[in-house]
Design an enzyme around this catalytic site. Structure first.
Site, mmCIF file in Angstrom:
data_model
loop_
_atom_site.group_PDB
_atom_site.id
_atom_site.type_symbol
_atom_site.label_atom_id
_atom_site.label_comp_id
_atom_site.label_asym_id
_atom_site.label_seq_id
_atom_site.Cartn_x
_atom_site.Cartn_y
_atom_site.Cartn_z
ATOM 1 N N GLY A 16 0.821 -1.211 0.000
ATOM 2 C CA GLY A 16 0.000 0.000 0.000
ATOM 3 C C GLY A 16 0.848 1.251 0.000
ATOM 4 N N SER A 17 0.183 2.395 -0.067
ATOM 5 C CA SER A 17 0.899 3.657 -0.230
ATOM 6 C C SER A 17 1.693 4.041 1.023
ATOM 7 C CB SER A 17 -0.092 4.769 -0.595
ATOM 8 O OG SER A 17 -1.105 4.868 0.387
ATOM 9 N N THR A 18 1.277 3.588 2.207
ATOM 10 C CA THR A 18 2.034 3.890 3.428
ATOM 11 C C THR A 18 3.260 2.977 3.517
ATOM 12 O OG1 THR A 18 -0.128 4.270 4.435
ATOM 13 C CG2 THR A 18 1.776 4.385 5.897
ATOM 14 N N LYS A 74 -7.088 7.158 9.764
ATOM 15 C CA LYS A 74 -7.393 5.723 9.849
ATOM 16 C C LYS A 74 -7.898 5.296 11.233
ATOM 17 C CE LYS A 74 -5.670 4.992 5.664
ATOM 18 N NZ LYS A 74 -4.508 4.212 5.358
ATOM 19 N N ASP A 126 3.434 -2.460 8.194
ATOM 20 C CA ASP A 126 2.398 -2.368 7.154
ATOM 21 C C ASP A 126 1.383 -1.284 7.530
ATOM 22 O OD1 ASP A 126 0.917 -2.928 4.893
ATOM 23 O OD2 ASP A 126 0.425 -4.987 5.444
ATOM 24 N N GLY A 127 0.687 -0.794 6.520
ATOM 25 C CA GLY A 127 -0.395 0.163 6.735
ATOM 26 C C GLY A 127 -1.679 -0.556 7.133
ATOM 27 N N ALA A 128 -2.739 0.214 7.283
ATOM 28 C CA ALA A 128 -4.060 -0.364 7.594
ATOM 29 C C ALA A 128 -5.123 0.603 7.085
ATOM 30 C CB ALA A 128 -4.215 -0.590 9.096
ATOM 31 N N GLU A 154 -0.922 -10.778 3.695
ATOM 32 C CA GLU A 154 -0.562 -9.910 4.826
ATOM 33 C C GLU A 154 -0.834 -10.631 6.146
ATOM 34 O OE1 GLU A 154 -1.371 -5.511 2.827
ATOM 35 O OE2 GLU A 154 -3.013 -6.504 3.848
ATOM 36 N N GLY A 212 -6.806 -4.663 3.726
ATOM 37 C CA GLY A 212 -7.171 -5.370 2.504
ATOM 38 C C GLY A 212 -7.916 -4.557 1.474
HETATM 39 O O1 5RP Z 1 -4.166 -3.633 3.681
HETATM 40 C C1 5RP Z 1 -3.639 -3.048 2.787
HETATM 41 C C2 5RP Z 1 -3.473 -3.629 1.427
HETATM 42 O O2 5RP Z 1 -4.112 -4.879 1.332
HETATM 43 C C3 5RP Z 1 -3.086 -1.675 3.014
HETATM 44 O O3 5RP Z 1 -2.150 -1.736 4.036
HETATM 45 C C4 5RP Z 1 -4.206 -0.764 3.408
HETATM 46 O O4 5RP Z 1 -5.188 -0.814 2.390
HETATM 47 C C5 5RP Z 1 -3.725 0.675 3.623
HETATM 48 O O5 5RP Z 1 -3.342 1.199 2.386
HETATM 49 P P1 5RP Z 1 -2.673 2.645 2.248
HETATM 50 O O6 5RP Z 1 -1.397 2.613 3.017
HETATM 51 O O7 5RP Z 1 -2.468 2.808 0.762
HETATM 52 O O8 5RP Z 1 -3.640 3.656 2.811
#
Ligand code: 5RP
Length: 276
Positions: free
Chosen positions: A64-66, A160, A120-122, A142, A134
């Site tokens: 993801g972008s984060t 978030k 990881d992001g969420a 993940e 997801g």
């Molecule tokens: O779970 C994920 C991908 O399956 C990402 O971590 C979640 O969607 C957050 O995304 P972003 O960092 O782009 O806001």
């Protein structure tokens, strides 16, 4: 809040935003308020998380972008020799190709069933550090990789944080096998038939020729997105069990009790570390 400790922090790391540290002459007396964009907040949280990475670690690499900001930072520290002997386990094909391009050494869960740290992001974080993940479609890999991690640091911008999972009005994803997908969709709908304001939809994407087709995950599966008008009001553990009991469901995007820390950055550049 029980079982959770909150540590507010200021930017105590090499900042990617030098303007935060050098006020303009007009603001020399009273520092100007700096408002970070959502992407800058993601980057601040990601860089803080990478402070916890040590040489020799096996790292779960999020999607993801984060998470991309964490990849950039790890690659930069590897290039400069600040970190060495890192092995990354990517949570998606997309992350794998970004990490390869950044020259982060990679391996997989079969070779490394115990991971030191995942970052990881969420999509959502509740007050008990339960997550929805997801929306990028990588929830199954993940969950496997982050579930195999001794530490799992979640990095988010302040948007978030929610009072209740499903409460942001965005989807709670469920990965299902494509065979009999509409049958599985009907089973999912039946589980929530008494829930006011509930909806469930097959996730689709639009091809170049304008045709709408199912979104397919890295595992060749489909995703059903669940929508809750007021967030999920029932017991999350029981709901998780009920979802996983439906034949055809591969995994769902609620990550319950998995995060060991959540790092939140806000628009003022303040960082809060919430530990389980
Ligand atoms: O779970 C994920 C991908 O399956 C990402 O971590 C979640 O969607 C957050 O995304 P972003 O960092 O782009 O806001």
């Amino acid at each position: 809040m029980r079982g959770v400790s909150i540590i507010p922090q200021t930017l105590d790391m090499p900042t990617p935003f030098p303007h935060l540290l050098s006020p303009s002459p007009a603001s020399a007396m009273a520092p100007a308020a700096v408002v970070l964009s959502q992407d800058e907040q993601k980057r601040v949280a990601a860089y803080r998380a990478v402070d916890f990475v040590q040489s020799g670690m096996v790292l779960g690499l999020g999607t993801g972008s984060t998470a991309v900001h964490a990849l950039d930072r790890i690659a930069d520290l590897l290039r400069r020799g600040v970190l060495h002997d890192i092995v990354g386990i990517p949570t998606s094909k997309q992350t794998e190709s970004i990490a390869r391009a950044l020259k982060i050494p990679l391996s997989d869960l079969d070779a490394h069933p115990i991971i030191d740290l995942s970052i990881d992001g969420a999509d959502e974080v509740d007050p008990f550090l339960n997550l929805v993940k997801g929306r990028g479609g990588s929830l199954l890999r993940e969950k496997m990789i982050e579930g195999a991690s001794k530490k799992f640091i979640v990095i988010v911008d302040e948007s978030k944080m929610v009072g209740r999972l499903g409460g942001s009005g965005l989807a709670v994803p469920v990965e299902i096998v494509p065979f009999g997908w509409s049958y599985t969709l009907s089973k999912l709908k039946a589980l929530f038939e008494l829930e006011r304001g509930f909806n469930a939809k097959l996730r689709t994407r639009v091809e170049e020729d304008g045709k709408e087709v199912p979104f397919v995950t890295d595992n060749g599966n489909y995703i059903i997105d669940l929508y809750f008008e007021n967030g999920i009001e029932r017991d999350l553990g029981l709901l998780s069990d009920s979802l996983l009991r439906i034949v055809g469901v591969a995994e769902h995007g609620m990550f319950l009790g998995m995060a060991t820390s959540v790092i939140v950055a806000n628009k003022d550049g303040e960082i809060t570390v919430i530990n389980k």
